[in-house]
Scaffold this active site. Structure first.
Site, PDB file in Angstrom:
ATOM      1  N   ASN A 112       0.725  -1.197  -0.090  1.00 26.08           N
ATOM      2  CA  ASN A 112      -0.024  -0.167   0.111  1.00 26.08           C
ATOM      3  C   ASN A 112       0.556   1.445  -0.062  1.00 26.08           C
ATOM      4  OD1 ASN A 112      -0.902  -2.349   1.632  1.00 26.08           O
ATOM      5  ND2 ASN A 112      -3.231  -0.998   1.370  1.00 26.08           N
ATOM      6  N   THR A 140       2.614  -7.925  -1.257  1.00 24.70           N
ATOM      7  CA  THR A 140       2.328  -7.927   0.381  1.00 24.70           C
ATOM      8  C   THR A 140       1.952  -9.159   0.913  1.00 24.70           C
ATOM      9  OG1 THR A 140       1.099  -6.814   1.995  1.00 24.70           O
ATOM     10  CG2 THR A 140       0.094  -6.570   0.078  1.00 24.70           C
ATOM     11  N   ILE A 141       2.486  -9.740   1.930  1.00 21.31           N
ATOM     12  CA  ILE A 141       1.971 -10.806   2.442  1.00 21.31           C
ATOM     13  C   ILE A 141       0.338 -10.403   3.325  1.00 21.31           C
ATOM     14  CG2 ILE A 141       4.179 -12.059   3.008  1.00 21.31           C
ATOM     15  CD1 ILE A 141       3.771 -11.154   6.117  1.00 21.31           C
ATOM     16  N   ASP A 142       0.368  -9.015   3.555  1.00 19.94           N
ATOM     17  CA  ASP A 142      -1.034  -8.867   4.208  1.00 19.94           C
ATOM     18  C   ASP A 142      -2.166  -8.833   3.323  1.00 19.94           C
ATOM     19  OD1 ASP A 142       0.910  -7.868   6.059  1.00 19.94           O
ATOM     20  OD2 ASP A 142       0.552  -5.810   5.604  1.00 19.94           O
ATOM     21  N   GLY A 187       0.014  -9.549   9.022  1.00 12.55           N
ATOM     22  CA  GLY A 187      -1.001  -9.193   8.444  1.00 12.55           C
ATOM     23  C   GLY A 187      -1.651  -7.764   8.610  1.00 12.55           C
ATOM     24  N   ARG A 188      -1.106  -6.772   9.499  1.00  8.63           N
ATOM     25  CA  ARG A 188      -1.451  -5.749  10.008  1.00  8.63           C
ATOM     26  C   ARG A 188      -2.992  -5.464  10.284  1.00  8.63           C
ATOM     27  NH1 ARG A 188       1.273  -0.859   6.645  1.00  8.63           N
ATOM     28  NH2 ARG A 188      -0.277  -1.566   5.090  1.00  8.63           N
ATOM     29  N   GLN A 291       7.510 -16.162   8.435  1.00  7.14           N
ATOM     30  CA  GLN A 291       6.158 -16.347   7.399  1.00  7.14           C
ATOM     31  C   GLN A 291       6.252 -15.637   6.537  1.00  7.14           C
ATOM     32  OE1 GLN A 291       2.866 -14.309   9.853  1.00  7.14           O
ATOM     33  NE2 GLN A 291       4.504 -13.766  11.062  1.00  7.14           N
ATOM     34  N   ARG A 292       7.042 -14.374   6.229  1.00 11.55           N
ATOM     35  CA  ARG A 292       7.230 -13.774   4.900  1.00 11.55           C
ATOM     36  C   ARG A 292       8.417 -14.244   4.295  1.00 11.55           C
ATOM     37  NH1 ARG A 292       8.593  -7.671   7.596  1.00 11.55           N
ATOM     38  NH2 ARG A 292      10.625  -7.944   7.817  1.00 11.55           N
TER      39      ARG A 292
END
Lengths: 402, 402
Positions: A112, A140-142, A187-188, A291-292
């Site tokens: 973003n 983005t992993i989010d 994941g914010r 995870q990322r």
């Protein structure tokens, strides 16, 4: 007249961003009619601000191939926020670099915030009447970029989460009485990555509850559920999104003796509350960087699509497209099929795309709907090259462009 | 006269213990002259105490195959400590189960504490003149069983550690200034698993310091090194063994506001001290359960040797061997070769096998010696079967033996 292309990586690393990078180099080399120099900007936009570009044509083919299994960000990245005021000196610095190297094409690979940078740059070049196009490549992993069905990097991270939750669940059921496990997922503010835990559907292994940041979090209700589950099963597996943290009551947030909120992570704080209030032995598990950056979790879909999205970005930018991001559109029907399109950045920059109420409800009610969404993205691992038992990774020469 | 065989799993789970289980079933089925029933005891010795055995001949072949890629402990496990007094009622309970099911062969799969159980049982049966043999199958990610070159489960856990450290190191170097990362690795009082981090030898990625529990830990020295590294590189990657925790000064241990030592783990405590004393932003990462239960990290050597060790255990127990554990002996020479032998349990039970001073020194001085030891154990991943993108695992029927 041929122009040079510059590519940069921005924001948090993922396991797939270097595959996007791979795709850019491959397609840029094919565009012999339009593209002259192929450059990488080091540490995102900082490389443009400080004239710190490397010549990607000088990198070895074998190392470029390895980008497909190298997590993180091979060019380095940044969280530098570009000013919205086009009179800010940063824009003049960037312009100097652009003119010096005859840059006509700029590819920004990020989430973003990076799409905000991308949008600002394209607006600036247009207003300043500079012939430099800017196109965004989603990462983005989010998974929270708008308009695209999913974001590159998310499938691999989601596979990491699902596989790891299964492994943890298998481990946590071997004793007659086990610990109360709380897993924290990134994941914010969006629950997409945490929701990946819902694809585990075996009643013996599935998480007892999955807490998404889109839903209201109530600590007291959490404790009621915690007690209910543990008293019945003598074990528990609760999965929480890092985005829940902002919803914690203030007094319970400050559990660390130094007053540092982030220490030990949010799940460690929740675990300490469970231990204190309910007396259970707990085990907080934070997936943290793995995870990322987990190479072993890279999925074939993520890899294939990253290469195609990059190819599309390069093909379109040389035709004059600017101020757009490539999106992935999923076609209706039982078989997984996608097409790649361009979308104006104005509606994407700084917008967070949250899960729908239907998906949110589904995650703690069987997970069938969410599995239909996620499974095609994670279904196959890639073939990896090893050196001994550990994956090979790219080492770039990074020859500076003078 | 044919006798029945009972197998049980004991102590902490690993990614390979079910492969040992697989090896036992396979070889036991071949021993048609000696073995009648093939049973699994649920939750370790508890199944013998409570007559809770399952019939392994009733399990499907496909599920038995999947044991090779199912982490944890498919029969359940226990940390129950058997009394050393053979007049304790537990021994009579076990004897009742043994007689009821005509058990003549007992295989105990576990680490130090479990080998203690194994030794006590064999001593009891011998003294009580009961014709039931007991043989140990080594298992522990801590790799601290005596006499054996390495323990089953250790190679896979070590591969998890090495791969994860590489992934973390790649991620942690993408910003110009990164967090101070502290990774905590299991292994109890032995440094074997933590030392796996030393196989990363690329100067850009290798850990700055690796702290093993065999060495004296000095918090002040740690902080001096922490400052030295971070000021120079603006990033840091320190790897610490969980076994260091006991060496922390008492006042620094109690950082949690509830006074719970284990919350957030030891590395979270160290991280909070670094943050407090040096002012760096830190990121504590605990590998937690995934280092012992990570399916994707299973190595071919670990798998192959687990099957061979089990086969050896079964072949030897039917010839009357008892009170022994199967060990792996590495042959000298540049090519990795091993042989399997039996060793008396008396010298193994409750003994912790630590790293040698040479290996300890090597770990923070190039890691060449340790890599020679470790690399043959982790060099190849296994071929895994997937359902979607997630690994398949065994589901047992668990038909009770009446």
């Amino acid at each position: 007249m041929k122009k040079s292309l510059v590519y940069f990586q921005s924001g948090g690393p993922t396991a797939i961003i270097n595959t996007s990078f791979y795709g850019v180099i491959k397609e840029a080399k094919r565009q012999t009619e339009h593209i002259d120099g192929i450059y990488g900007s080091l540490n995102g936009i900082e490389g443009l601000l400080n004239d710190n570009l490397i010549d990607l044509r000088k990198e070895d083919e074998a190392q470029i191939e390895l980008l497909k299994q190298t997590p993180a960000a091979a060019l380095g990245t940044t969280r530098y926020k570009l000013s919205g005021d086009i009179n800010h000196e940063d824009y003049q610095k960037i312009l100097t670099t652009v003119r010096k190297h005859n840059i006509g094409y700029m590819l920004v690979n990020g989430g973003n915030d990076s799409m905000d940078t991308c949008y600002k740059l394209s607006t600036f070049f247009r207003k300043a009447n500079v012939d430099c196009k800017v196109v965004g490549i989603p990462k983005t992993i989010d998974n929270d970029l708008a308009f695209t069905d999913h974001c590159l990097g998310y499938p691999s991270a989601a596979r990491y989460v699902a596989q790891s939750i299964q492994d943890i669940a298998l481990d946590n059921k071997v004793y007659k009485k086990s610990k109360f496990v709380i897993v924290e997922v990134m994941g914010r503010h969006a629950g997409w990555l945490t929701a990946a835990a819902s694809v585990i559907q075996d009643p013996e292994l599935k998480p007892d509850y999955i807490y998404l940041p889109e839903e209201k979090f109530d600590l007291e209700e959490f404790l009621v559920k915690a007690k209910e589950v543990y008293e019945k099963k003598k074990r528990a597996l609760f999965v929480v999104s890092e985005g829940i943290e902002t919803q914690m009551p203030a007094k319970d947030k400050a559990v660390d003796s130094f007053g540092h909120m982030q220490l030990g992570g949010f799940c460690a704080q929740l675990a300490s509350i469970v231990q204190e209030r309910l007396g259970y032995s707990t085990r907080p598990i934070e997936f943290s960087l793995l995870q990322r950056a987990g190479t072993l979790a890279i999925t074939e879909t993520d890899q294939r699509e990253a290469i195609k999205v990059s190819a599309m970005a390069v093909k379109k930018i040389v035709t004059g497209k600017t101020g757009v991001m490539v999106i992935i559109e999923r076609k209706p029907g039982p078989k997984y099929k996608v097409s790649y399109k361009l979308k104006n950045l104005r509606g994407i920059a700084n917008v967070e795309h949250m899960m729908s109420p239907e998906l949110i409800h589904d995650v703690n009610h069987g997970g069938k709907l969410f599995s239909e969404y996620l499974l095609p993205l994670i279904e196959k691992p890639i073939k990896l090259e090893y050196d001994g038992g550990i994956t090979k990774y790219t080492v770039l020469k990074k020859v500076k462009v003078k």
